[in-house]
Design a protein around this motif. Structure first.
Motif, PDB file in Angstrom:
ATOM      1  N   LEU A 230       0.854  -1.185   0.000  1.00 34.28           N
ATOM      2  CA  LEU A 230       0.000   0.000   0.000  1.00 34.28           C
ATOM      3  C   LEU A 230       0.890   1.235   0.000  1.00 34.28           C
ATOM      4  CD1 LEU A 230      -2.624  -1.062   2.708  1.00 34.28           C
ATOM      5  CD2 LEU A 230      -2.660  -1.504   0.242  1.00 34.28           C
ATOM      6  N   MET A 231       0.566   2.196  -0.879  1.00 37.63           N
ATOM      7  CA  MET A 231       1.387   3.397  -0.999  1.00 37.63           C
ATOM      8  C   MET A 231       0.504   4.638  -0.882  1.00 37.63           C
ATOM      9  SD  MET A 231       4.226   2.322  -3.886  1.00 37.63           S
ATOM     10  CE  MET A 231       5.406   3.538  -3.273  1.00 37.63           C
ATOM     11  N   PRO A 232       0.068   4.965   0.336  1.00 34.63           N
ATOM     12  CA  PRO A 232      -0.747   6.166   0.535  1.00 34.63           C
ATOM     13  C   PRO A 232       0.122   7.419   0.431  1.00 34.63           C
ATOM     14  CG  PRO A 232      -0.161   5.218   2.649  1.00 34.63           C
ATOM     15  CD  PRO A 232       0.379   4.274   1.603  1.00 34.63           C
ATOM     16  N   PRO A 233      -0.490   8.608   0.351  1.00 33.71           N
ATOM     17  CA  PRO A 233       0.294   9.845   0.389  1.00 33.71           C
ATOM     18  C   PRO A 233       1.181   9.882   1.624  1.00 33.71           C
ATOM     19  CG  PRO A 233      -1.982  10.306  -0.222  1.00 33.71           C
ATOM     20  CD  PRO A 233      -1.931   8.859   0.189  1.00 33.71           C
ATOM     21  N   ARG A 234       2.353  10.408   1.450  1.00 30.41           N
ATOM     22  CA  ARG A 234       3.343  10.364   2.532  1.00 30.41           C
ATOM     23  C   ARG A 234       2.845  11.058   3.799  1.00 30.41           C
ATOM     24  NH1 ARG A 234       9.705  12.343   2.229  1.00 30.41           N
ATOM     25  NH2 ARG A 234      10.202  11.868   4.395  1.00 30.41           N
ATOM     26  N   GLU A 235       2.015  12.111   3.648  1.00 28.37           N
ATOM     27  CA  GLU A 235       1.572  12.827   4.840  1.00 28.37           C
ATOM     28  C   GLU A 235       0.705  11.964   5.743  1.00 28.37           C
ATOM     29  OE1 GLU A 235      -1.181  14.373   1.435  1.00 28.37           O
ATOM     30  OE2 GLU A 235       0.939  13.835   1.703  1.00 28.37           O
ATOM     31  N   ARG A 236       0.209  10.841   5.222  1.00 26.60           N
ATOM     32  CA  ARG A 236      -0.559   9.915   6.056  1.00 26.60           C
ATOM     33  C   ARG A 236       0.334   8.902   6.756  1.00 26.60           C
ATOM     34  NH1 ARG A 236      -4.322   6.572   2.893  1.00 26.60           N
ATOM     35  NH2 ARG A 236      -4.490   5.530   4.907  1.00 26.60           N
TER      36      ARG A 236
END
Length: 418
Positions: A230-236
């Motif tokens: 899983l590659m969510p936005p880094r801020e998450r």
């Protein structure tokens, strides 16, 4: 405690995973005396997404390790699926040296197979060996000091020291090359785990889904397992780390295609993470030293190019150095510079393309049109997949005429938030 007089060999390779093993194999096959040192005792795991497209499997074959890697038991992956903008694209590979499939081999088995191949080629691979310093004279690297598993310090002298010791490379730090001259912060965090996979119908397919800013993948690997990334936005990233199970389930549910793929699968490992996957190029050659693999160049995992490039440019480094070692230090340094320039020339456009995909933004209008076209035309789908396999360069994935048509369609169609 220091033990014994220095050993003298033709090359010392620091790190025996893909880049180091490939370098050692090439040097040993050329008749060079090479010692590879690694902190680990193999088989040994390491943080890695470890997907190989057909071009990557071809590199395994080129170093002579394919038979051993196949014995690990990972399934062949001749099919690829990419989903986004409400479209599902399926494709296959243009063969590379006869290889028309990908593989996802967990690192303990993959790296052990590469180490065994290096030893069979004649390389001396020493495990539980930690490099503590370099041996230098008049600014030239001439060997390493290292400690064995019992803490005894030793010294190896060689005209070439190869730092294949990863992103936190000791060799890069000691030669003053740790600071990149080109870098790009990542836009996505990485969270991955292994799941039991009961779905035989999916065991030949590597799949990726994009949904808004989310990206998820599912790659069948050895022992009947499935690697899910899983590659969510880094801020998450920090919020995800604070609630791994909850955020994992929430993220999977936000990607319907991935959620359907994982129905009936059971997670059997903890979730592992990486928040900083900054891409970079470091200065990678100098007087008596070179940096293949992640030690010298790293791309965000979103395009899964790391192992392929480690194998390819490790092998090419070994071949270039082997032919220059008999001709003195200047000839060796010239060969190392040529190798470094070749790697940058070959990898720069893939680096730029990877950084674009790693921004964690919704698909652009042109990307959406490309998916629509590829879903209907297998030739277009193969062209896109061949970029991942490095058969063609990103700028040539879409012919000029098709690119213009896609741009016109994108301008005329409302943008889907996918």
């Amino acid at each position: 405690m220091s033990v014994g007089a220095p050993e003298r060999v033709d090359a010392v390779v620091v790190g025996a995973r893909p880049a180091g093993a490939a370098t050692a194999i090439a040097l040993a096959r050329a008749g060079r005396r090479v010692v590879a040192l690694d902190r680990a005792r193999f088989p040994s795991d390491t943080l890695s997404t470890h997907l190989l497209f057909a071009g990557g499997v071809a590199e395994v074959q080129r170093v002579g390790a394919l038979e051993r890697v196949l014995e690990v038991g990972a399934p062949r992956l001749p099919d690829a699926l990419m989903s986004g903008a409400g479209e599902t694209v399926r494709g296959d590979y243009t063969p590379v040296d006869g290889i028309d499939y990908g593989m996802c081999v967990r690192r303990p088995g993959l790296d052990a197979a590469l180490v065994d191949t290096a030893r069979a080629a004649g390389a001396d691979v020493r495990e539980r060996a930690r490099v503590t310093n370099l041996v230098t004279r008049a600014g030239r690297v001439e060997g390493v000091r290292w400690a064995d598993g019992d803490g005894r310090e030793r010294e190896l002298r060689a005209p070439l020291v190869v730092g294949a010791d990863g992103r936190r490379s000791t060799v890069a730090r000691l030669v003053g090359a740790e600071r990149p001259y080109r870098s790009k912060p990542n836009g996505r965090a990485c969270f991955f785990a292994y799941l039991e996979d009961p779905h035989d119908a999916w065991r030949s397919t590597a799949a990726q889904w994009r949904e808004g800013r989310e990206l998820g993948t599912a790659f069948p690997c050895d022992d009947g397992l499935l690697l899910v990334l899983l590659m969510p936005p880094r801020e998450r990233g920090e919020r995800f780390r604070a609630d791994l199970d909850g955020e994992w389930d929430k993220t999977v549910a936000a990607i319907p295609g991935l959620s359907e793929r994982l129905d009936g699968c059971k997670r059997v490992t903890k979730v592992r993470s990486a928040l900083d996957t900054t891409s970079y190029f470091r200065r990678s050659s100098g007087r008596g030293w070179a940096l293949p693999g992640d030690a010298g160049h790293f791309k965000d995992p979103v395009t899964a190019q790391g192992i392929r490039d480690a194998l390819r440019y490790g092998r090419l480094l070994g071949e270039a150095a082997a032919g220059a070692l008999d001709h003195g230090p200047r000839a060796l340094d010239r060969a190392l510079r040529r190798w470094e320039r070749r790697r940058e020339r070959d990898c720069l456009d893939a680096y730029v393309w990877t950084n674009l995909l790693g921004r964690a933004e919704p698909m652009t209008a042109i990307e959406q049109e490309l998916y629509r076209a590829a879903a209907r035309d297998p030739a277009i789908a193969r062209g896109v997949l061949d970029v991942f396999s490095r058969v063609r360069r990103p700028a040539r994935a879409v012919p000029v005429g098709l690119g213009l048509r896609l741009a016109v369609r994108a301008a005329a169609r409302p943008l889907t938030q996918a």
